[in-house]
Enzyme design. Structure first.
Site, PDB file in Angstrom:
ATOM      1  N   GLU A 178       0.797  -1.227   0.000  1.00 27.78           N
ATOM      2  CA  GLU A 178       0.000   0.000   0.000  1.00 27.78           C
ATOM      3  C   GLU A 178       0.830   1.278   0.000  1.00 27.78           C
ATOM      4  O   GLU A 178       0.431   2.276  -0.593  1.00 27.78           O
ATOM      5  CB  GLU A 178      -1.040   0.013   1.122  1.00 27.78           C
ATOM      6  N   SER A 184      -8.449   5.349   8.370  1.00 29.32           N
ATOM      7  CA  SER A 184      -9.063   4.867   9.611  1.00 29.32           C
ATOM      8  C   SER A 184      -8.083   5.106  10.747  1.00 29.32           C
ATOM      9  O   SER A 184      -8.416   5.607  11.808  1.00 29.32           O
ATOM     10  CB  SER A 184      -9.368   3.373   9.517  1.00 29.32           C
ATOM     11  N   SER A 195      -0.743   6.812   9.274  1.00 26.53           N
ATOM     12  CA  SER A 195       0.647   6.420   9.040  1.00 26.53           C
ATOM     13  C   SER A 195       1.460   7.639   8.656  1.00 26.53           C
ATOM     14  O   SER A 195       0.971   8.495   7.915  1.00 26.53           O
ATOM     15  CB  SER A 195       0.748   5.394   7.900  1.00 26.53           C
ATOM     16  N   ARG A 241       8.439   4.128   6.758  1.00 24.54           N
ATOM     17  CA  ARG A 241       7.319   4.457   7.632  1.00 24.54           C
ATOM     18  C   ARG A 241       7.916   4.744   8.998  1.00 24.54           C
ATOM     19  O   ARG A 241       8.529   3.866   9.597  1.00 24.54           O
ATOM     20  CB  ARG A 241       6.328   3.292   7.717  1.00 24.54           C
TER      21      ARG A 241
HETATM   22  P1  ADP Z   1      -8.897   3.477   4.941  1.00 20.61           P
HETATM   23  O1  ADP Z   1      -7.991   3.049   3.833  1.00 20.61           O
HETATM   24  O2  ADP Z   1      -8.409   3.088   6.298  1.00 20.61           O
HETATM   25  O3  ADP Z   1     -10.322   3.088   4.707  1.00 20.61           O
HETATM   26  P2  ADP Z   1      -9.340   6.258   4.050  1.00 20.61           P
HETATM   27  O4  ADP Z   1      -8.195   7.073   3.576  1.00 20.61           O
HETATM   28  O5  ADP Z   1     -10.290   5.769   3.026  1.00 20.61           O
HETATM   29  O6  ADP Z   1      -8.774   5.072   4.967  1.00 20.61           O
HETATM   30  O7  ADP Z   1     -10.096   7.125   5.144  1.00 20.61           O
HETATM   31  C1  ADP Z   1     -11.100   6.609   5.967  1.00 20.61           C
HETATM   32  C2  ADP Z   1     -11.624   7.733   6.826  1.00 20.61           C
HETATM   33  O8  ADP Z   1     -12.182   8.740   5.987  1.00 20.61           O
HETATM   34  C3  ADP Z   1     -12.752   7.348   7.760  1.00 20.61           C
HETATM   35  O9  ADP Z   1     -12.258   6.874   8.979  1.00 20.61           O
HETATM   36  C4  ADP Z   1     -13.503   8.654   7.931  1.00 20.61           C
HETATM   37  O10 ADP Z   1     -12.897   9.447   8.942  1.00 20.61           O
HETATM   38  C5  ADP Z   1     -13.264   9.381   6.616  1.00 20.61           C
HETATM   39  N1  ADP Z   1     -14.367   9.343   5.638  1.00 20.61           N
HETATM   40  C6  ADP Z   1     -14.535  10.250   4.636  1.00 20.61           C
HETATM   41  N2  ADP Z   1     -15.621   9.972   3.916  1.00 20.61           N
HETATM   42  C7  ADP Z   1     -16.181   8.864   4.444  1.00 20.61           C
HETATM   43  C8  ADP Z   1     -17.335   8.090   4.125  1.00 20.61           C
HETATM   44  N3  ADP Z   1     -18.156   8.421   3.102  1.00 20.61           N
HETATM   45  N4  ADP Z   1     -17.585   6.985   4.860  1.00 20.61           N
HETATM   46  C9  ADP Z   1     -16.776   6.644   5.883  1.00 20.61           C
HETATM   47  N5  ADP Z   1     -15.685   7.340   6.239  1.00 20.61           N
HETATM   48  C10 ADP Z   1     -15.370   8.445   5.543  1.00 20.61           C
END
Ligand code: ADP
Length: 362
Positions: free
Chosen positions: A135, A186, A189, A201
Site C-alpha cells: 500500500e 481509519s 501512518s 514508515r
Molecule cells: P482506509 O484506507 O483506512 O479506509 P481512508 O483514507 O479511506 O482510509 O479514510 C477513511 C476515513 O475517511 C474514515 O475513517 C472517515 O474518517 C473518513 N471518511 C470520509 N468519507 C467517508 C465516508 N463516506 N464513509 C466513511 N468514512 C469516511
C-alpha cells in the site's frame, strides 16, 4: 502496438479499513478494429461505470476528481474515481457479478488490508484473481503520477484562521524531496520520503479518521461521516475543552501559551453542569479538533526528528473537511514558527488505488 499491455478493463483497488477506493481507466482512443472485436460485456461495464455516478445504495463516483487525457501504457483515456464502504464488499461483488464481470476480468490489482481479507471472496464470487501490491509503494506511485498529471494537485491554505480571506493556493511540488506524508485514513501512518523510491514508515497512531467517526457517532448519535462533519461545522469546541484561559484566566505568558489554546481536550466534561449545556454540535467539533490536533502534533514531532519541513497530509479523513485541513495548516505553521508547511492534495484518498492501477503487469 499495445500488445504488451494487460487486457482491459484496467482497475486499481485500495481496500481500506473504512472505504474501498476504485480507480477505473476508460480508454478514449479505441480504434474501429478494437471496437469491433471488443466483447459486449466490456462495453457494458464501461457504459455502466461512466454513465452513472451512483452504484447500488452506497457506491459513489467522485466526478469532480475525474482526470481526462491521461496516458497510461501508451493508451489515452480518463481516470474515474469510485468509492464505497469496505463493509459493502459482498454487495459490491454481487453487483460486479450481475454485470458479467465474472466472464471477463481475470485479474484486478489491489492493495490495502482488504486485498488479503477479501481475496477468497473475489475468487469465489467473480472468478477474479487479486494481484496484490504494497500500500505504501502504491501510495507513492499514485502521488507522483497525480502530481505530474494535474498542475493543481498540490495546494496549501493561505490565512487558514481567517474565514473571510482564507483560500486554497496552488503549490509547485515538482521538486518535492524530502517530504513527510501523513496519511489519515481509519488510522494514521507517517512516512518520510527521501526520493521517488526511498522512503520509510516512521510513525503512526491509532487515533485517526476511524476514531473521529466512531467517537462522534457515540457522542452525538450521528450515523455518517458527512453528518459528523456537518455537526462539527456548527459546533464550538471551547464549550467542551478546557482552555489555557479557563485555567490561567488569560495567557500563560511565561511559556508563550495563548489563552485560547486547548489545554485539556474534553476537559470541561467532568462537570455535570457543563455537560448539560453542550450541544451535539459542540461535541462533534471537540472530537474533530481533538483528533486533528493530536495528528498535527505527531506530524510536527516527526518532521523535527527527520529534519523535514514539508508535510503532505492525505487520506479520506480530509474529505469534505476544510475545518481539519485549516487546523492542520495553522498548527503546523504556528508551532514551527513558520518553518514548516502543511500541504494538501486534491485526490486526497485515492493515491493507493491510482498507484495500484499503474503497477498492473508493470
Ligand atoms: P482506509 O484506507 O483506512 O479506509 P481512508 O483514507 O479511506 O482510509 O479514510 C477513511 C476515513 O475517511 C474514515 O475513517 C472517515 O474518517 C473518513 N471518511 C470520509 N468519507 C467517508 C465516508 N463516506 N464513509 C466513511 N468514512 C469516511
Amino acid at each position: 502496438g499495445f500488445t504488451d499491455a494487460p487486457s482491459m478493463p484496467w482497475f486499481g483497488m485500495d481496500i481500506g479499513g473504512s472505504l474501498c477506493k476504485l480507480v477505473y481507466f476508460e480508454p478514449k482512443d479505441i480504434t474501429k478494429d478494437e471496437a469491433d472485436s471488443e466483447v459486449e460485456t466490456l462495453r457494458n461495464i464501461r457504459r455502466y461505470l461512466t454513465k452513472n455516478s451512483a452504484y447500488g445504495k452506497t457506491g459513489h463516483r467522485d466526478t469532480h476528481l475525474q482526470m481526462d487525457d491521461v496516458y497510461i501504457r501508451g493508451r489515452r483515456g480518463t481516470l474515474h474515481f469510485i468509492r464505497f464502504p469496505s463493509s459493502e464488499m459482498v454487495n459490491f461483488l454481487a453487483l460486479a457479478k450481475s454485470k458479467g464481470m465474472a466472464n471477463l476480468v481475470t485479474t484486478v490489482c489491489a492493495t490495502g488490508g482488504g486485498a488479503f481479507k477479501f481475496e477468497e471472496d473475489f475468487r469465489r464470487e467473480v472468478n477474479m484473481k487479486l494481484e496484490k501490491f504494497d500500500e505504501f509503494d502504491s501510495l507513492l506511485k499514485g502521488l507522483q503520477f497525480a502530481d505530474a498529471q494535474n498542475p493543481s494537485e498540490c495546494y496549501y491554505w493561505a490565512n487558514p484562521t481567517d474565514d473571510a480571506c482564507c483560500s486554497k493556493v496552488k503549490y509547485d511540488f515538482s521538486n518535492p524531496y524530502p517530504f513527510l506524508i501523513v496519511n489519515i485514513g481509519s488510522g494514521v501512518s507517517v512516512l518520510a520520503v527521501y526520493s521517488a523510491t526511498d522512503y520509510k514508515r516512521i510513525s503512526g497512531t491509532s487515533l485517526g479518521g476511524g476514531t473521529f467517526l466512531g467517537l462522534c457517532c457515540l457522542l452525538t448519535g450521528c450515523n455518517t461521516f458527512e453528518e459528523a462533519i456537518q455537526l462539527a461545522a456548527e459546533g464550538d469546541n471551547t464549550r467542551v475543552d478546557k482552555l489555557v484561559r479557563d485555567i490561567y484566566g488569560g495567557d500563560y505568558e511565561r511559556f508563550g501559551l495563548p489563552g485560547d489554546l486547548v489545554a485539556s481536550s474534553f476537559g470541561q466534561m467532568n462537570s455535570r453542569e457543563k455537560r448539560s449545556k453542550v450541544s451535539r454540535q459542540d461535541l462533534a467539533r471537540a472530537t474533530l479538533v481533538t483528533i486533528t490536533n493530536n495528528i498535527g502534533s505527531i506530524a510536527r514531532m516527526c518532521a523535527i526528528q527527520e529534519k523535514i519541513d514539508r508535510v503532505v497530509f492525505m487520506g479520506n479523513f480530509l474529505r469534505v473537511n476544510p475545518i481539519a485541513m485549516k487546523l492542520l495548516a495553522y498548527a503546523m505553521n504556528y508551532w514551527s514558527k513558520g518553518t514548516m508547511k502543511a500541504l494538501f492534495l486534491e485526490h486526497e484518498g485515492y493515491f493507493g488505488a491510482i498507484g495500484c492501477l499503474l503497477q498492473f503487469h508493470e
